[in-house]
Design a protein around this motif. Structure first.
Motif, mmCIF file in Angstrom:
data_model
loop_
_atom_site.group_PDB
_atom_site.id
_atom_site.type_symbol
_atom_site.label_atom_id
_atom_site.label_comp_id
_atom_site.label_asym_id
_atom_site.label_seq_id
_atom_site.Cartn_x
_atom_site.Cartn_y
_atom_site.Cartn_z
ATOM 1 N N ASN A 1 3.397 3.962 2.664
ATOM 2 C CA ASN A 1 2.249 3.424 1.918
ATOM 3 C C ASN A 1 1.252 2.672 2.787
ATOM 4 O O ASN A 1 0.169 2.311 2.306
ATOM 5 C CB ASN A 1 2.760 2.461 0.833
ATOM 6 C CG ASN A 1 3.629 3.146 -0.209
ATOM 7 O OD1 ASN A 1 3.142 3.851 -1.073
ATOM 8 N ND2 ASN A 1 4.941 2.934 -0.109
ATOM 9 N N SER B 1 -0.672 11.903 -0.541
ATOM 10 C CA SER B 1 -0.823 11.109 -1.767
ATOM 11 C C SER B 1 -2.241 11.197 -2.319
ATOM 12 O O SER B 1 -2.442 11.276 -3.536
ATOM 13 C CB SER B 1 -0.466 9.644 -1.491
ATOM 14 O OG SER B 1 0.883 9.521 -1.114
ATOM 15 N N SER C 1 -1.498 1.779 -3.180
ATOM 16 C CA SER C 1 -0.799 1.774 -1.891
ATOM 17 C C SER C 1 -0.780 0.386 -1.260
ATOM 18 O O SER C 1 0.207 -0.007 -0.624
ATOM 19 C CB SER C 1 -1.455 2.771 -0.931
ATOM 20 O OG SER C 1 -1.315 4.095 -1.381
ATOM 21 N N PHE D 1 5.071 2.978 -6.834
ATOM 22 C CA PHE D 1 4.980 3.549 -5.484
ATOM 23 C C PHE D 1 6.059 2.947 -4.581
ATOM 24 O O PHE D 1 6.765 3.666 -3.868
ATOM 25 C CB PHE D 1 3.610 3.255 -4.874
ATOM 26 C CG PHE D 1 2.514 4.203 -5.301
ATOM 27 C CD1 PHE D 1 2.614 4.928 -6.472
ATOM 28 C CD2 PHE D 1 1.377 4.350 -4.524
ATOM 29 C CE1 PHE D 1 1.600 5.781 -6.874
ATOM 30 C CE2 PHE D 1 0.367 5.208 -4.902
ATOM 31 C CZ PHE D 1 0.467 5.926 -6.075
#
Length: 389
Positions: A93, A306, A257, A136
């Protein structure tokens, strides 16, 4: 291509025969030239985002295998095999500044207005990004544990399509037809029969850890599927229609993220795994510079994938984005075999069949979009002719 679209071939009503495909994000097909251009742009964006998913998936798979091999985590009895899960989830991330930079460039070059948010819509957006960020972080960590602890992880991973189908039917009121069902089956098969050719293959004798990893992998699939469906709900109910879809996609990916990165960073320090980074840095087989570059490249690859997934959710649906990701799995694993030759493996007819299944799965869903588009064009033309008469 600002993606200021209102309908998409992944959300149609049941009346349109078995083309029960949602069409909220694709422009309504009419004979007017502006609408034709919008429809064409929608198709272009759809394939661009699909390309981002495939590219990111292949690069991430290659770099993750490279990282595992060079740090010695591909050795079955190496204690390091079960370490570094928080670092993996953090890296997955951490490249949100890249997407933030793209967002700033896009708005400076193409944005012609600024959306004014009310306090109520701001609260909704805040809750949306927080929930996505938590999900996430959750699925990144759970997948990292499942991948390193359970030999059956990739079979568990295929249930992600099942959970996504269930959640999108309940949350997003998604309709299914035979082409979509065929697409789900083919892409699931393509992933299930090729995803075990990786460096991160845990020992079979660790019963307790394997059970723990299996449960983590299962909950990870639930978290990932739920995040996709919440994204779609956000685009449908929370994100303003006047907001550029490109900006909305990059903003959602950046914020979610960023929140996930902060959560994983806290987990990295609380767990004490940050102490293992120095060891990996100093013992990386290919040298320290390549250790840093591999982690940066891996983070960027995950971010590209993503970004493509979020774009597909915005353009079409959460289910389609998942199908594209699964359809790319055979290609990614063929590249892994070619690059690393795991277990003296090679690209045989079995892997070729899996790649064909992935391509057909993707093509089946695309055909369902095409059918829905042509159906709308015919209905629109008939309506126009009846008005003229």
């Amino acid at each position: 291509m600002g993606l200021h679209t209102s309908e998409s071939p992944d959300r149609i009503t049941q009346e349109e025969e078995e083309a029960n495909i949602g069409v909220e994000n694709q422009p309504r097909a009419t004979t007017s030239i502006p609408q034709v251009i919008k429809t064409r742009n929608w198709w272009i964006c759809l394939f661009v985002c699909s390309g981002l998913v495939v590219t990111g998936r292949v690069l991430a798979t290659l770099l993750l295998n490279f990282y595992f091999i060079q740090t010695g985590r591909d050795v079955c009895d190496d204690p390091k095999q079960f370490k570094g899960t928080w670092l993996q989830s953090f890296i997955q991330n951490a490249a949100f500044p890249f997407t933030a930079l793209l967002l700033l460039l896009w708005r400076s070059l193409f944005s012609t207005h600024r959306e004014t948010q009310s306090s109520s819509s701001f609260v909704k957006l805040f809750l949306l990004y927080i929930s996505l960020g938590v999900l996430f972080a959750a699925y990144s960590q759970l997948y990292a544990i499942g991948r390193t602890h359970c030999v059956f992880f990739f079979w568990i991973f295929t249930t992600q399509l099942i959970f996504t189908s269930i959640f999108t039917a309940i949350i997003n009121k998604h309709k299914f037809n035979r082409w979509i069902i065929l697409s789900i089956v083919l892409s699931g098969i393509a992933t299930g029969i090729t995803s075990s050719d990786d460096a991160y293959y845990p020992c079979e004798g660790e019963g307790g850890k394997m059970s723990y990893g299996a449960w983590c992998g299962l909950f990870g699939t639930v978290a990932f599927s739920l995040s996709l469906c919440i994204m779609q709900l956000g685009f449908q109910k929370v994100i303003p229609n006047t907001e550029s879809r490109v900006s909305a996609v990059m903003l959602m990916q950046t914020n979610a993220s960023m929140i996930a990165t902060l959560i994983c960073l806290v987990g990295l320090f609380i767990s004490g795994e940050f102490k293992d980074i120095k060891e990996d840095f100093e013992t990386f087989t290919k040298g320290r510079p390549l250790y840093v570059l591999s982690l940066i490249g891996l983070s960027l690859a995950w971010q590209v994938m993503s970004l493509g997934l979020v774009g597909l959710v915005c353009l079409a649906s959460s289910l389609f984005s998942n199908v594209v990701s699964f359809s790319a799995s055979p290609l990614a694993n063929i590249f892994v075999v070619l690059a690393f030759s795991f277990m003296d493996d090679d690209v045989d007819w079995f892997k070729g069949g899996a790649l064909l299944a992935g391509i057909l799965g993707f093509a089946s869903y695309i055909y369902s979009f095409y059918k829905a588009t042509k159906k709308r064009e015919i209905a629109s033309q008939s309506e126009t002719e009846s008005v003229c008469d």
